[in-house]
Scaffold this active site. Structure first.
Site, mmCIF file in Angstrom:
data_model
loop_
_atom_site.group_PDB
_atom_site.id
_atom_site.type_symbol
_atom_site.label_atom_id
_atom_site.label_comp_id
_atom_site.label_asym_id
_atom_site.label_seq_id
_atom_site.Cartn_x
_atom_site.Cartn_y
_atom_site.Cartn_z
ATOM 1 N N GLU A 1 -5.351 -4.400 11.049
ATOM 2 C CA GLU A 1 -4.357 -3.339 11.221
ATOM 3 C C GLU A 1 -4.762 -2.456 12.400
ATOM 4 O O GLU A 1 -5.487 -1.477 12.209
ATOM 5 C CB GLU A 1 -4.297 -2.462 9.973
ATOM 6 N N SER B 1 3.367 -1.623 10.629
ATOM 7 C CA SER B 1 4.820 -1.599 10.854
ATOM 8 C C SER B 1 5.505 -2.927 10.528
ATOM 9 O O SER B 1 6.434 -3.339 11.240
ATOM 10 C CB SER B 1 5.117 -1.155 12.289
ATOM 11 N N ASN C 1 0.863 -1.187 0.000
ATOM 12 C CA ASN C 1 0.000 0.000 0.000
ATOM 13 C C ASN C 1 0.901 1.238 0.000
ATOM 14 O O ASN C 1 1.455 1.602 1.029
ATOM 15 C CB ASN C 1 -0.881 -0.039 1.259
ATOM 16 N N TRP C 2 1.049 1.840 -1.174
ATOM 17 C CA TRP C 2 1.966 2.992 -1.293
ATOM 18 C C TRP C 2 1.350 4.267 -0.697
ATOM 19 O O TRP C 2 2.034 5.282 -0.594
ATOM 20 C CB TRP C 2 2.320 3.234 -2.765
ATOM 21 N N LYS C 3 0.066 4.213 -0.359
ATOM 22 C CA LYS C 3 -0.636 5.405 0.168
ATOM 23 C C LYS C 3 -0.429 6.583 -0.796
ATOM 24 O O LYS C 3 -0.417 6.377 -1.991
ATOM 25 C CB LYS C 3 -0.171 5.710 1.593
ATOM 26 N N GLU D 1 -6.957 5.088 7.625
ATOM 27 C CA GLU D 1 -6.782 6.505 7.243
ATOM 28 C C GLU D 1 -8.028 7.031 6.537
ATOM 29 O O GLU D 1 -8.376 8.202 6.670
ATOM 30 C CB GLU D 1 -5.521 6.649 6.377
ATOM 31 N N GLY E 1 2.422 2.600 10.817
ATOM 32 C CA GLY E 1 3.454 3.611 10.608
ATOM 33 C C GLY E 1 4.154 4.069 11.875
ATOM 34 O O GLY E 1 4.804 5.113 11.884
ATOM 35 N N HIS F 1 -9.520 1.485 4.767
ATOM 36 C CA HIS F 1 -8.248 1.665 5.489
ATOM 37 C C HIS F 1 -8.492 2.644 6.638
ATOM 38 O O HIS F 1 -9.300 3.564 6.512
ATOM 39 C CB HIS F 1 -7.173 2.206 4.534
HETATM 40 P P1 PGA Z 1 2.707 0.600 7.709
HETATM 41 O O1 PGA Z 1 1.256 0.793 7.065
HETATM 42 O O2 PGA Z 1 3.269 -0.677 7.145
HETATM 43 O O3 PGA Z 1 3.485 1.816 7.269
HETATM 44 O O4 PGA Z 1 2.527 0.518 9.180
HETATM 45 C C1 PGA Z 1 0.403 -0.279 6.887
HETATM 46 C C2 PGA Z 1 -0.912 0.223 6.338
HETATM 47 O O5 PGA Z 1 -1.348 1.312 6.717
HETATM 48 O O6 PGA Z 1 -1.545 -0.461 5.501
#
Ligand code: PGA
Length: 217
Positions: free
Chosen positions: A148, A181, A8-10, A90, A154, A88
């Site tokens: 998650e 993470s 997931n490159w966001k 976010e 993150g 997600h």
């Molecule tokens: P992360 O993100 O690996 O940077 O913790 C995972 C995600 O949000 O899908």
């Protein structure tokens, strides 16, 4: 069944050139494997190629119409994607997506022939199982779930293996990935107790991402 690894490159990287550079540095290692790359949607048409699985990071719940700024599941499917990440954390926190919104997106994504990857998980002050129960209610069984916990995304703070095992057990016969993470040091441990990984930050570093893929061999 092979584990599934989703990148997931966001909202990264900043330019198409950088996205192409990152993609070309992993391309040969990810071809014909159970790996899915989810770059920002605007970069998808420039990256999509034979032998690599792609997904979008979000979709809308309508096929088309007057919905400025939205991208429909049909559009995503039509450019050659097979997957879409939905809900997600976010999206839930920054863009206020509700479980109802997510359910609508899942249904429409499936109707368009996409495989939804639905993100679930609790924040620090919430009860994991109460939250998950609510998030998966009426979502159907034909989805991939990505556990998650919000505090693990993150932050460099992983969910404990015990916790992930408990969640895996709670979700029984569903396909469950872990995200939060994940890096080349811990990927193998999570792969042993789940059906795969959803990787954010570490997927933006080609060397690190390739090491994670190699854990899986
Ligand atoms: P992360 O993100 O690996 O940077 O913790 C995972 C995600 O949000 O899908």
């Amino acid at each position: 069944m092979n584990p599934l690894i989703i990148a997931n490159w966001k909202c990264n990287p900043e330019t198409l050139e950088e996205a192409q550079e990152l993609f070309f540095s992993i391309k040969e290692d990810i071809k014909n494997k159970d790996i899915v790359i989810c770059p920002p949607s605007i970069f998808l048409p420039s990256l999509i190629c034979e032998g690599v699985n792609f997904g979008a990071q979000n979709c809308f719940w309508e096929e088309k119409g007057a919905y400025t700024g939205e991208i429909s599941p049909q559009m995503i499917k039509s450019i050659g994607c097979d997957y879409v990440i939905i809900g997600h954390s976010e999206r839930r926190t920054i863009f206020h997506e509700s479980n109802e919104d997510i359910k609508k997106k899942v249904r429409k994504a499936q109707m368009a022939g996409l495989i939804p990857v639905v993100c679930i998980g609790e924040s620090e002050d919430q009860d994991t199982f109460e939250v998950i129960e609510e998030q998966i209610k009426d979502i159907g069984r034909d989805v991939i779930l990505a556990y998650e916990p919000l505090w693990a995304i993150g932050t460099g703070e992983n969910a404990s293996l015990e916790k992930v095992k408990e969640v895996r057990e709670f979700l029984k016969d569903r396909k469950v990935l872990y995200g939060g993470s994940v890096n080349s040091q811990n990927a193998k441990d999570y792969l042993e107790i789940t059906d795969g990984l959803l990787i954010g930050g570490a997927s933006l570093n080609a060397g690190e991402f390739i090491k994670i893929i190699l854990c899986d061999i």
